[in-house]
Design a protein around this motif. Structure first.
Motif, PDB file in Angstrom:
ATOM      1  N   ILE A  46       0.681  -1.160   0.216  1.00 11.78           N
ATOM      2  CA  ILE A  46       0.012  -0.094   0.018  1.00 11.78           C
ATOM      3  C   ILE A  46       0.688   1.270  -0.111  1.00 11.78           C
ATOM      4  N   LYS A  47       0.455   2.218  -0.978  1.00 10.64           N
ATOM      5  CA  LYS A  47       1.066   3.446  -0.775  1.00 10.64           C
ATOM      6  C   LYS A  47       0.058   4.446  -1.123  1.00 10.64           C
ATOM      7  N   ILE A  48      -0.199   5.569  -0.207  1.00  7.60           N
ATOM      8  CA  ILE A  48      -0.934   6.749  -0.522  1.00  7.60           C
ATOM      9  C   ILE A  48      -0.281   7.829  -1.493  1.00  7.60           C
ATOM     10  N   ASN A  49      -0.826   8.158  -2.551  1.00  8.27           N
ATOM     11  CA  ASN A  49       0.384   9.050  -3.539  1.00  8.27           C
ATOM     12  C   ASN A  49       0.152  10.428  -3.247  1.00  8.27           C
ATOM     13  N   VAL A  52      -2.031  13.774   2.839  1.00 13.13           N
ATOM     14  CA  VAL A  52      -3.314  13.448   3.504  1.00 13.13           C
ATOM     15  C   VAL A  52      -3.171  14.241   5.032  1.00 13.13           C
ATOM     16  N   ARG A  53      -2.113  14.973   5.072  1.00 16.10           N
ATOM     17  CA  ARG A  53      -1.968  15.475   6.401  1.00 16.10           C
ATOM     18  C   ARG A  53      -3.007  16.390   6.818  1.00 16.10           C
ATOM     19  N   GLY A  54      -3.544  16.122   7.935  1.00 20.09           N
ATOM     20  CA  GLY A  54      -4.463  17.045   8.497  1.00 20.09           C
ATOM     21  C   GLY A  54      -5.985  17.086   7.737  1.00 20.09           C
ATOM     22  N   ARG A  55      -5.951  15.902   6.811  1.00 19.58           N
ATOM     23  CA  ARG A  55      -7.297  15.643   6.098  1.00 19.58           C
ATOM     24  C   ARG A  55      -8.243  14.911   6.838  1.00 19.58           C
ATOM     25  N   GLU A  73      -6.140  -5.683   4.807  1.00 20.61           N
ATOM     26  CA  GLU A  73      -6.028  -4.501   3.724  1.00 20.61           C
ATOM     27  C   GLU A  73      -6.400  -3.430   4.598  1.00 20.61           C
ATOM     28  N   LEU A  74      -7.590  -3.462   4.930  1.00 20.58           N
ATOM     29  CA  LEU A  74      -8.142  -2.025   5.909  1.00 20.58           C
ATOM     30  C   LEU A  74      -7.326  -1.815   6.872  1.00 20.58           C
ATOM     31  N   LEU A  75      -6.718  -2.747   7.728  1.00 19.75           N
ATOM     32  CA  LEU A  75      -5.906  -2.320   8.669  1.00 19.75           C
ATOM     33  C   LEU A  75      -4.623  -1.825   8.257  1.00 19.75           C
ATOM     34  N   LEU A  76      -4.095  -1.998   7.216  1.00 18.98           N
ATOM     35  CA  LEU A  76      -2.769  -1.554   6.930  1.00 18.98           C
ATOM     36  C   LEU A  76      -3.163  -0.100   5.943  1.00 18.98           C
ATOM     37  N   LEU A  77      -4.364   0.033   5.636  1.00 21.64           N
ATOM     38  CA  LEU A  77      -4.630   1.352   5.005  1.00 21.64           C
ATOM     39  C   LEU A  77      -4.856   2.646   6.166  1.00 21.64           C
ATOM     40  N   LEU A  78      -5.530   2.005   7.229  1.00 23.11           N
ATOM     41  CA  LEU A  78      -5.577   2.877   8.590  1.00 23.11           C
ATOM     42  C   LEU A  78      -4.128   3.133   9.171  1.00 23.11           C
ATOM     43  N   ASP A  79      -3.245   2.126   9.170  1.00 25.75           N
ATOM     44  CA  ASP A  79      -2.036   2.407   9.597  1.00 25.75           C
ATOM     45  C   ASP A  79      -1.236   3.335   8.652  1.00 25.75           C
ATOM     46  N   CYS A  80      -1.450   3.116   7.495  1.00 27.12           N
ATOM     47  CA  CYS A  80      -0.732   4.343   6.473  1.00 27.12           C
ATOM     48  C   CYS A  80      -1.240   5.469   6.652  1.00 27.12           C
ATOM     49  N   LEU A  81      -2.491   5.694   6.783  1.00 30.21           N
ATOM     50  CA  LEU A  81      -2.954   7.118   7.020  1.00 30.21           C
ATOM     51  C   LEU A  81      -2.582   7.755   8.436  1.00 30.21           C
ATOM     52  N   ARG A  82      -2.610   7.090   9.240  1.00 26.29           N
ATOM     53  CA  ARG A  82      -2.102   7.483  10.732  1.00 26.29           C
ATOM     54  C   ARG A  82      -0.792   7.850  10.587  1.00 26.29           C
ATOM     55  N   ALA A  84       0.840   9.055   8.188  1.00 28.56           N
ATOM     56  CA  ALA A  84       0.794   9.759   7.036  1.00 28.56           C
ATOM     57  C   ALA A  84       0.277  11.266   7.753  1.00 28.56           C
ATOM     58  N   SER A  85      -0.049  11.311   9.068  1.00 31.71           N
ATOM     59  CA  SER A  85      -0.771  12.442   9.723  1.00 31.71           C
ATOM     60  C   SER A  85      -1.846  12.846   9.323  1.00 31.71           C
ATOM     61  N   ALA A  86      -2.939  11.971   8.890  1.00 34.07           N
ATOM     62  CA  ALA A  86      -4.465  12.310   8.703  1.00 34.07           C
ATOM     63  C   ALA A  86      -4.886  12.739   9.893  1.00 34.07           C
ATOM     64  N   GLY A  87      -5.766  13.886   9.648  1.00 36.38           N
ATOM     65  CA  GLY A  87      -6.497  14.520  10.472  1.00 36.38           C
ATOM     66  C   GLY A  87      -7.370  13.555  11.340  1.00 36.38           C
ATOM     67  N   ARG A  88      -8.365  13.033  10.743  1.00 39.03           N
ATOM     68  CA  ARG A  88      -9.269  12.004  11.232  1.00 39.03           C
ATOM     69  C   ARG A  88      -9.397  10.895  10.443  1.00 39.03           C
ATOM     70  N   ILE A  89      -9.458   9.826  10.773  1.00 39.46           N
ATOM     71  CA  ILE A  89      -9.509   8.491   9.845  1.00 39.46           C
ATOM     72  C   ILE A  89     -10.852   7.793  10.312  1.00 39.46           C
ATOM     73  N   THR A  90     -11.874   7.692   9.249  1.00 34.88           N
ATOM     74  CA  THR A  90     -13.018   6.933   9.384  1.00 34.88           C
ATOM     75  C   THR A  90     -12.975   5.698   8.574  1.00 34.88           C
TER      76      THR A  90
END
Length: 314
Positions: A46-49, A52-55, A73-82, A84-90
């Motif tokens: 997984i890689k977010i291109n 997403v910081r603060g989003r 896959e869902l767990l890895l997506l959540l970890d990736c976003l966390r 990457a400093s995402a603001g809130r993850i749903t």
């Protein structure tokens, strides 16, 4: 629909790309540029291109079959976003897997639904959005907000289009009485119950019908069709009890094992099911898909804008 502020981001896993695209279209919000693939040995890559910081990020990933693949896959997506400093993850899970093991009903068994909750939170989920969870009390396993939507509004529209006269809503087991009563109230219909005994995970024995179905048009409602045993037997017994038209309306069409063959052999004239799970392989002949994309899209919009989600229940 007006464009969303830039800080909202939709990320799609690989579990159900068609639904993710439909939600994106319903919201007029593009999907984030992300790579969700596999290494040669089958491990998930997984890689977010996009930044997403603060989003406010919403990960679209039902944990449908293959359940374990989609869960990890869902767990890895959540970890990736966390990370990457995402603001809130749903975690947006139109179908919530492992919901049937919500308690310890015998010795030496896991509470799988609790394991699901623990791993989602530990991996970075700040919120969960799902539809018709098999056991609604699973919300209590979380110390984060859980928005539990109901597919009833979209399924009701499809049922009303069938123009059934003198309807009676039937639940295939006593555990679905609350759901069936909600449908009956909305349709101004009577309620009936199919009494059954479960012999095993895939075999049931129907005893009798509680309520009047003779000469009536029957709508059998449930949260899911797994192997199709309960609901096909319910359709058979209401027809044997004198029902006229028989319609099945369910949220999640898991359709595993002999489900397709059982549904094709049952007397239901139409089987309505939402698109929370992708359609793969052979489908029942009388199957009609009902989209939850507008419902999920509106829920995401309301969460993002800090507006009420419960008003979507009606």
């Amino acid at each position: 629909m007006a464009q969303f502020p830039e800080q909202l981001t939709l990320i799609a896993g690989s579990a159900h790309p068609d639904l993710a695209q439909a939600i994106s279209a319903a919201m007029d919000a593009p999907l984030c540029d992300a790579h969700v693939g596999r290494f040669p040995d089958g491990e998930i890559d997984i890689k977010i291109n996009s930044d997403v910081r603060g989003r406010d990020c919403f990960v679209l990933q039902p944990t449908c079959p293959p359940v374990n693949e989609n869960w990890v896959e869902l767990l890895l997506l959540l970890d990736c976003l966390r990370r990457a400093s995402a603001g809130r993850i749903t975690a947006v899970m139109p179908y919530y897997g492992y919901a049937r093991k919500d308690r310890k009903d015998e010795g030496r068994v896991p509470i799988s639904a609790k394991v699901m909750a623990n791993t989602l939170v530990q991996s970075g989920a700040d919120r969960v959005l799902t539809i018709d969870m098999h056991a609604a009390q699973i919300q209590g396993f979380y110390d984060i907000p859980v928005d539990h939507l109901y597919a009833k509004p979209v399924l009701l529209d499809a049922v009303r289009d069938l123009d059934l006269k003198d309807p009676v809503v039937v639940t295939p087991d006593v555990g679905g009485i609350k759901m069936a009563r909600a449908y009956a109230r909305a349709l101004h219909a009577d309620l009936a119950i199919v009494d059954k005994r479960r012999v095993s995970g895939s075999e049931i024995v129907v005893e009798h019908v509680i309520g009047q179905v003779k000469g009536r048009n029957v709508i059998i409602v449930d949260d899911m069709i797994s192997t199709g045993g309960s609901i096909s037997e319910a359709a058979r017994i209401v027809r044997d009890s004198g029902a006229e038209r028989v319609v099945i309306a369910v949220t999640h069409a898991v359709l595993c094992g002999p489900a397709v063959q059982r549904l094709d052999a049952c007397p239901a004239e139409v089987i309505l099911a939402t698109d929370t799970i992708p359609r793969r392989g052979q489908q029942p002949k009388r199957f009609q898909s009902v989209s939850v994309a507008p419902l999920v899209g509106q829920a995401i919009s309301n969460i993002h804008r800090s507006q009420s989600v419960s008003k979507l229940f009606d």
